[in-house]
Design a protein around this motif. Structure first.
Motif, PDB file in Angstrom:
ATOM      1  N   GLY A  20       0.810  -1.211   0.000  1.00 13.20           N
ATOM      2  CA  GLY A  20       0.000   0.000   0.000  1.00 13.20           C
ATOM      3  C   GLY A  20       0.843   1.261   0.000  1.00 13.20           C
ATOM      4  O   GLY A  20       0.558   2.211  -0.733  1.00 13.20           O
ATOM      5  N   SER A  21       1.893   1.297   0.806  1.00 14.83           N
ATOM      6  CA  SER A  21       2.723   2.496   0.881  1.00 14.83           C
ATOM      7  C   SER A  21       3.722   2.584  -0.264  1.00 14.83           C
ATOM      8  O   SER A  21       4.167   3.678  -0.622  1.00 14.83           O
ATOM      9  N   SER A  22       4.094   1.445  -0.851  1.00 12.18           N
ATOM     10  CA  SER A  22       5.122   1.438  -1.902  1.00 12.18           C
ATOM     11  C   SER A  22       4.557   1.159  -3.285  1.00 12.18           C
ATOM     12  O   SER A  22       5.333   1.002  -4.236  1.00 12.18           O
ATOM     13  N   ALA A  23       3.243   1.081  -3.408  1.00  8.23           N
ATOM     14  CA  ALA A  23       2.640   0.745  -4.703  1.00  8.23           C
ATOM     15  C   ALA A  23       3.076   1.672  -5.837  1.00  8.23           C
ATOM     16  O   ALA A  23       3.368   1.201  -6.946  1.00  8.23           O
ATOM     17  N   PRO A  24       3.128   3.016  -5.641  1.00  6.21           N
ATOM     18  CA  PRO A  24       3.544   3.878  -6.765  1.00  6.21           C
ATOM     19  C   PRO A  24       4.934   3.545  -7.284  1.00  6.21           C
ATOM     20  O   PRO A  24       5.144   3.466  -8.511  1.00  6.21           O
ATOM     21  N   GLU A  25       5.900   3.356  -6.377  1.00  7.55           N
ATOM     22  CA  GLU A  25       7.258   3.049  -6.827  1.00  7.55           C
ATOM     23  C   GLU A  25       7.319   1.701  -7.543  1.00  7.55           C
ATOM     24  O   GLU A  25       7.965   1.571  -8.599  1.00  7.55           O
ATOM     25  N   ILE A  26       6.633   0.702  -6.974  1.00  9.90           N
ATOM     26  CA  ILE A  26       6.663  -0.637  -7.567  1.00  9.90           C
ATOM     27  C   ILE A  26       5.996  -0.628  -8.940  1.00  9.90           C
ATOM     28  O   ILE A  26       6.541  -1.160  -9.920  1.00  9.90           O
ATOM     29  N   LEU A  27       4.808  -0.015  -9.032  1.00  9.06           N
ATOM     30  CA  LEU A  27       4.075   0.005 -10.305  1.00  9.06           C
ATOM     31  C   LEU A  27       4.801   0.841 -11.351  1.00  9.06           C
ATOM     32  O   LEU A  27       4.753   0.513 -12.546  1.00  9.06           O
ATOM     33  N   LEU A  28       5.467   1.919 -10.917  1.00  6.38           N
ATOM     34  CA  LEU A  28       6.218   2.738 -11.874  1.00  6.38           C
ATOM     35  C   LEU A  28       7.307   1.914 -12.538  1.00  6.38           C
ATOM     36  O   LEU A  28       7.513   1.998 -13.768  1.00  6.38           O
ATOM     37  N   ILE A  88       7.361  -1.393 -12.915  1.00 10.40           N
ATOM     38  CA  ILE A  88       6.740  -2.401 -13.779  1.00 10.40           C
ATOM     39  C   ILE A  88       6.253  -1.776 -15.080  1.00 10.40           C
ATOM     40  O   ILE A  88       6.489  -2.294 -16.184  1.00 10.40           O
ATOM     41  N   ILE A  89       5.559  -0.640 -14.976  1.00  8.07           N
ATOM     42  CA  ILE A  89       5.010   0.029 -16.167  1.00  8.07           C
ATOM     43  C   ILE A  89       6.122   0.477 -17.099  1.00  8.07           C
ATOM     44  O   ILE A  89       6.014   0.358 -18.331  1.00  8.07           O
ATOM     45  N   GLU A  90       7.223   0.992 -16.536  1.00  5.99           N
ATOM     46  CA  GLU A  90       8.323   1.469 -17.375  1.00  5.99           C
ATOM     47  C   GLU A  90       8.914   0.331 -18.203  1.00  5.99           C
ATOM     48  O   GLU A  90       9.157   0.484 -19.417  1.00  5.99           O
ATOM     49  N   VAL A  91       9.135  -0.822 -17.595  1.00  7.08           N
ATOM     50  CA  VAL A  91       9.711  -1.955 -18.326  1.00  7.08           C
ATOM     51  C   VAL A  91       8.779  -2.423 -19.434  1.00  7.08           C
ATOM     52  O   VAL A  91       9.198  -2.669 -20.579  1.00  7.08           O
ATOM     53  N   ILE A  92       7.488  -2.547 -19.116  1.00  8.65           N
ATOM     54  CA  ILE A  92       6.532  -3.037 -20.115  1.00  8.65           C
ATOM     55  C   ILE A  92       6.381  -2.034 -21.248  1.00  8.65           C
ATOM     56  O   ILE A  92       6.327  -2.408 -22.429  1.00  8.65           O
ATOM     57  N   SER A  93       6.314  -0.735 -20.924  1.00  6.28           N
ATOM     58  CA  SER A  93       6.119   0.291 -21.959  1.00  6.28           C
ATOM     59  C   SER A  93       7.323   0.418 -22.885  1.00  6.28           C
ATOM     60  O   SER A  93       7.189   0.893 -24.018  1.00  6.28           O
ATOM     61  N   ARG A  94       8.488   0.009 -22.440  1.00  3.60           N
ATOM     62  CA  ARG A  94       9.705   0.095 -23.257  1.00  3.60           C
ATOM     63  C   ARG A  94      10.003  -1.223 -23.963  1.00  3.60           C
ATOM     64  O   ARG A  94      11.147  -1.520 -24.274  1.00  3.60           O
ATOM     65  N   ASN A  95       8.949  -2.016 -24.195  1.00  2.00           N
ATOM     66  CA  ASN A  95       9.109  -3.308 -24.868  1.00  2.00           C
ATOM     67  C   ASN A  95      10.092  -4.208 -24.129  1.00  2.00           C
ATOM     68  O   ASN A  95      10.982  -4.823 -24.730  1.00  2.00           O
ATOM     69  N   PHE A  96       9.938  -4.243 -22.798  1.00  2.00           N
ATOM     70  CA  PHE A  96      10.736  -5.095 -21.913  1.00  2.00           C
ATOM     71  C   PHE A  96      12.225  -4.754 -21.957  1.00  2.00           C
ATOM     72  O   PHE A  96      13.080  -5.619 -21.820  1.00  2.00           O
ATOM     73  N   GLU A  97      12.484  -3.462 -22.129  1.00  2.00           N
ATOM     74  CA  GLU A  97      13.850  -2.962 -21.999  1.00  2.00           C
ATOM     75  C   GLU A  97      13.928  -2.127 -20.723  1.00  2.00           C
ATOM     76  O   GLU A  97      12.943  -1.541 -20.278  1.00  2.00           O
ATOM     77  N   SER A  98      15.096  -2.057 -20.123  1.00  2.00           N
ATOM     78  CA  SER A  98      15.261  -1.356 -18.850  1.00  2.00           C
ATOM     79  C   SER A  98      15.288   0.147 -19.054  1.00  2.00           C
ATOM     80  O   SER A  98      15.825   0.650 -20.038  1.00  2.00           O
ATOM     81  N   GLY A  99      14.703   0.862 -18.090  1.00  2.00           N
ATOM     82  CA  GLY A  99      14.772   2.318 -18.059  1.00  2.00           C
ATOM     83  C   GLY A  99      15.453   2.769 -16.777  1.00  2.00           C
ATOM     84  O   GLY A  99      15.815   1.964 -15.922  1.00  2.00           O
ATOM     85  N   GLU A 100      15.618   4.085 -16.617  1.00  2.00           N
ATOM     86  CA  GLU A 100      16.294   4.618 -15.433  1.00  2.00           C
ATOM     87  C   GLU A 100      15.317   5.106 -14.373  1.00  2.00           C
ATOM     88  O   GLU A 100      15.633   5.119 -13.186  1.00  2.00           O
ATOM     89  N   LEU A 101      14.112   5.524 -14.794  1.00  2.00           N
ATOM     90  CA  LEU A 101      13.192   6.172 -13.867  1.00  2.00           C
ATOM     91  C   LEU A 101      12.727   5.222 -12.755  1.00  2.00           C
ATOM     92  O   LEU A 101      12.770   5.558 -11.575  1.00  2.00           O
ATOM     93  N   GLY A 102      12.287   4.015 -13.124  1.00  2.00           N
ATOM     94  CA  GLY A 102      11.744   3.083 -12.136  1.00  2.00           C
ATOM     95  C   GLY A 102      12.757   2.626 -11.105  1.00  2.00           C
ATOM     96  O   GLY A 102      12.544   2.813  -9.891  1.00  2.00           O
ATOM     97  N   PRO A 103      13.884   2.028 -11.527  1.00  2.00           N
ATOM     98  CA  PRO A 103      14.886   1.580 -10.542  1.00  2.00           C
ATOM     99  C   PRO A 103      15.437   2.716  -9.687  1.00  2.00           C
ATOM    100  O   PRO A 103      15.631   2.550  -8.486  1.00  2.00           O
ATOM    101  N   SER A 104      15.670   3.875 -10.299  1.00  2.00           N
ATOM    102  CA  SER A 104      16.217   5.003  -9.533  1.00  2.00           C
ATOM    103  C   SER A 104      15.205   5.522  -8.517  1.00  2.00           C
ATOM    104  O   SER A 104      15.576   5.961  -7.422  1.00  2.00           O
ATOM    105  N   THR A 105      13.905   5.483  -8.866  1.00  2.00           N
ATOM    106  CA  THR A 105      12.872   5.908  -7.912  1.00  2.00           C
ATOM    107  C   THR A 105      12.858   4.992  -6.698  1.00  2.00           C
ATOM    108  O   THR A 105      12.708   5.442  -5.555  1.00  2.00           O
TER     109      THR A 105
END
Length: 835
Positions: A117-125, A127-144
């Motif tokens: 509940g408290s970490s859902a935004p970071e976790i979902l961000l 997940i969404i970043e990886v899926i939206s980039r065709n399963f390639e890694s981004g910087e925003l999600g892990p860094s957040t």
């Protein structure tokens, strides 16, 4: 029709010339960075305008996430509040005692649903970043995730350490669970370093991601085992104690002595409510509704709360919503504070469970005594029971009442030691005789355990750890009067006991006569009246008149009679209250009044629950500032309600937690958080691009701060209001671990499996992320070390939170400096200064 590319990059199709996509986006900065945004063309907008609007949109979406997270937490509260009944034997043979026990373990709930509940935004961000980039890694999600963990551990811990009121402290009660989550929080980030740098540099393989994800159930299992104490190592802290009596420091104020508890364990019971109503009735002008609000306040105060409860309260304070604590009017606040600060008799809360077979039990021989002002020194006995075969010590100190040290008595602050076999010790108390007339005054002697943990072993305070000493004026025989002008008794009480007190002196033996006077209650029919004589011997200050009450078992109106004092002898005088009224109330009416008060109090408490039962209550809360409590709404509440009104109306359409046990609300809210998180990801990425920030820097600053702010206010409230530090900082390490195991383990597993199926590699650059993780890991070990040093070193008060002022401020500043160092160094690395 064939398109021909020209030298300037444009295309010629037929007879027309078209600008290339590269030319369009070359002048439309950052338009290709979002998954869902921009919704329409911003080609003609100024760069400054776009950046400002994206920043405002980012902040507004943070408020939206906070509001839907409030509803999400309500669903979690509904799910985790399920109980089962446990039947115990009781004094009544045909009525066993029934208690309700939560099905969900506190540790399991904190590390699963509440952490999600408290970490859902970071976790979902992530997940969404990886899926939206065709399963390639981004910087925003892990860094957040790493940035949020840094803010939580460094800043929230610092705020909690420094925010504790001066002279108070908070220790972690369940230190085993904290140890497990702290170790896993370090292991989580060390494992990330191994994945990114050592095992397969710049690549995440499917088995590495799978281990990351499986560490989550392993953490929950080990933490649950630690909570249940399956390791067989006993806790040093006796969790049965409601207040740690030995935590008082010499010279500490008598705050805890002046807290009266009417509702034990947060339960509304008849006896507690009766006692509370009697206290409330001492304040004129209060209605039954006012009394019910005050009772609800006391009830909520006496309950133990989860971190989720504090987080919901923090969010609602930030958005002008319905508060989780009763809102008292100015008049009720005065009454509430007066009840807490000036009770008739001191108490230290619930008496700890006595274990005479294991410990030496130390207490006073009596709860009170009265002495003449000219007595000089007199001995007070301190008794030991239970085990007497060991050497034990306790501290004895005086606490001012209406009598003050150095003026009325000589202060005491010393350690009393019982040698083996010694069952009784005496301490001399000295009264100062100033030869001036004064009313009777009182002060207190208090026993407390010593600070050193070794000296606290094998010794325990008994039931009489506080003793009241009344100093009687020795120059006058005194005045005799009733304690109050009126008394209320039930028809079935048996005997009405009416106290008569002797004040302003207790010298010599005196007598006073009394008689009953018929009013609407008649002697012989409603009570057995008459007259009598009270004798006060030398130094005696209280006597009782007992009047038998006749219970005729027939319904009738309230009736009353009076008792009069007259003809004092021995030099005493009549006091101001020489006549009192005794009202006999019918039990049925009394029960009706009490039942009504129970209903009103329950209604007030029910209105404070964190979740809603119906759509109507959700919409009503969304439409009204402060949940409809206009009287107690502040100007800030109105402003925040106006700013968040759109989000409140939108999310009022989410199914209430009462449907399907809260699970429908849980998943719908989670979906809404996911959608908002996708918007936040776009806003953050585009804003960072417009102002020249890299995604990793935007993540560890703006995004991490926005998602962690509600947790900061929640932890601060928990630190101030709770007796222990568990809900303030105990969950931070667990939440940081869950962020990695779910927020990186799940999306990385999906991406690595996808790439394995397609015979490609899932690449994750170890450069910026690896440096950030390594830096945070080192600083997190240092921070946990600071907290543990605070727990064991006397200079910090042997406590994680609070303690002596200067050391706690230094500790907080050090932790904040850790966060600043992390932000600066991670940013320098992102811009290539360390390459």
């Amino acid at each position: 029709m064939e398109a021909l590319e020209n030298e300037d990059g444009s295309y010629t199709i037929g007879n027309g010339t078209y600008i290339s996509k590269a030319e369009v986006f070359g002048g439309y900065k950052c338009a290709d960075r979002g998954l869902l945004l921009p919704l329409f063309s911003e080609y003609t907008w100024r760069l400054e305008v776009r950046a400002t609007l994206y920043l405002l949109g980012l902040l507004y979406c943070f408020l939206g996430v906070a509001i839907i997270a409030d509803i999400f937490m309500g669903a979690i509260e509904k799910i985790t509040s399920k109980t089962r009944k446990v039947y115990l034997t009781s004094e009544k043979e045909d009525e066993p005692e029934v208690i309700e026990v939560r099905i969900w373990s506190d540790t399991v709930a904190n590390l699963t649903l509440m952490a999600l509940g408290s970490s859902a935004p970071e976790i979902l961000l992530s997940i969404i970043e990886v899926i939206s980039r065709n399963f390639e890694s981004g910087e925003l999600g892990p860094s957040t995730i790493v940035g949020s963990a840094a803010f939580n551990l460094f800043v929230i811990s610092a705020v909690c350490v420094m925010t504790i009121p001066s002279g108070e402290n908070r220790r972690i009660k369940d230190i085993k669970v904290f140890a497990v989550t702290a170790v896993f929080s370090v292991v989580a980030y060390l494992w990330l370093l191994i994945i990114l740098v050592a095992s397969s540099r710049d690549e995440v393989e499917w088995w590495e991601a799978l281990i990351t994800l499986l560490l989550f159930p392993l953490l929950v299992t080990i933490a649950w085992i630690a909570e249940k104490n399956f390791f067989g190592v006993p806790n040093k802290t006796d969790t049965s104690k409601q207040i740690e009596l030995g935590s008082f420091q010499p010279g500490e104020t008598d705050k805890f002595l002046r807290e009266r508890q009417y509702f034990r364990d947060g339960r509304l019971d008849r006896d507690g409510l009766v006692a509370f109503i009697k206290e409330v009735k001492n304040y004129p002008g209060l209605t039954d509704e006012d009394a019910a609000v005050l009772a609800a306040s006391k009830l909520v105060e006496s309950q133990s709360h989860s971190r989720m409860w504090y987080r919901v309260g923090a969010v609602r304070s930030m958005t002008g919503g319905r508060k989780t604590q009763p809102q008292l009017s100015y008049k009720l606040k005065e009454v509430y504070n007066a009840m807490n600060e000036h009770p008739e008799a001191p108490t230290v809360g619930e008496v700890p469970k006595v274990m005479p077979h294991k410990n030496a039990i130390i207490d006073f021989h009596s709860a009170s005594c009265a002495v003449m002002e000219n007595i000089g020194k007199f001995p007070v006995a301190i008794c030991r029971s239970g085990r007497i075969d060991s050497k034990v010590s306790v501290r004895v100190e005086t606490i001012d009442g209406t009598a003050t040290e150095e003026q009325d008595y000589v202060p005491i602050n010393q350690v009393i030691t019982f040698e083996p076999g010694e069952a009784e010790k005496f301490i001399d108390v000295e009264i100062i005789n100033d030869n001036q007339w004064e009313p009777d005054e009182e002060f207190f002697l208090k026993l407390s355990l010593l600070i050193n943990s070794e000296q606290r072993q094998g010794v325990q305070l008994g039931r009489i750890s506080i003793m009241e000493i009344t100093i009687l004026n020795d120059d006058e025989p005194g005045m005799v009067m009733f304690q109050k002008r009126g008394f209320l008794v039930k028809e079935s009480v048996g005997n009405a006991v009416i106290p008569v007190v002797r004040k302003n002196g207790a010298d010599g033996e005196i007598t006073i006569k009394w008689r009953t006077i018929d009013k609407s209650a008649v002697s012989g029919r409603d009570f057995e009246g008459g007259e009598g004589l009270l004798v006060f011997k030398h130094t005696e200050i209280s006597q009782n008149i007992e009047i038998p009450i006749i219970d005729d078992m027939t319904p009738e109106k309230d009736e009353h009679f009076e008792i009069e004092l007259f003809d004092p002898e021995g030099g005493a005088k009549l006091g101001q209250i020489n006549r009192t009224a005794v009202t006999i109330t019918n039990d049925d009416d009394f029960n009706n009044v009490l039942s009504n008060m129970m209903m009103l109090t329950n209604a007030n408490v029910h209105a404070l629950q964190v979740h809603h039962e119906t759509y109507v209550s959700q919409i009503k809360d969304a439409l009204n500032v402060n949940g409809g409590d206009i009287e107690n709404a502040t100007g800030a509440d109105y402003v925040l309600h106006f700013l968040t009104f759109g989000w409140k109306i939108l999310f009022a359409m989410v199914p209430p937690p009462s449907i399907l046990g809260g699970w429908l609300c849980f998943f719908v809210s989670l979906g809404a958080i996911g959608f908002l998180t996708a918007i936040i990801g776009d806003l953050a990425s585009i804003f960072g691009c417009l102002v020249g920030l890299k995604d990793s820097v935007t993540a560890i600053t703006f995004v991490a701060l926005g998602t962690s702010l509600p947790d900061t206010f929640a932890s601060k409230s928990a630190a101030i209001q709770e007796k222990y530090a568990d809900n303030a900082i105990g969950n931070v390490t667990g939440s940081n671990s869950v962020n990695v195991f779910l927020g990186l383990g799940l999306p990385w597993l999906l991406a690595s499996v996808y790439h394995a199926v397609n015979n490609t590699k899932f690449m994750v650059s170890a450069g910026n992320l690896g440096f950030s993780v390594g830096l945070f890991t080192g600083l997190s070990i240092a921070t946990i070390g600071v907290l543990m040093l605070r727990r064991v070193l006397g200079v910090f008060g042997k406590t994680e939170l609070g303690g002596p002022t200067i050391p706690k401020i230094i500790s907080g500043i050090v932790m904040i400096c850790f966060w600043v160092v992390y932000i600066l160094f991670a940013s320098f690395q992102a811009y290539g200064y360390f390459n």
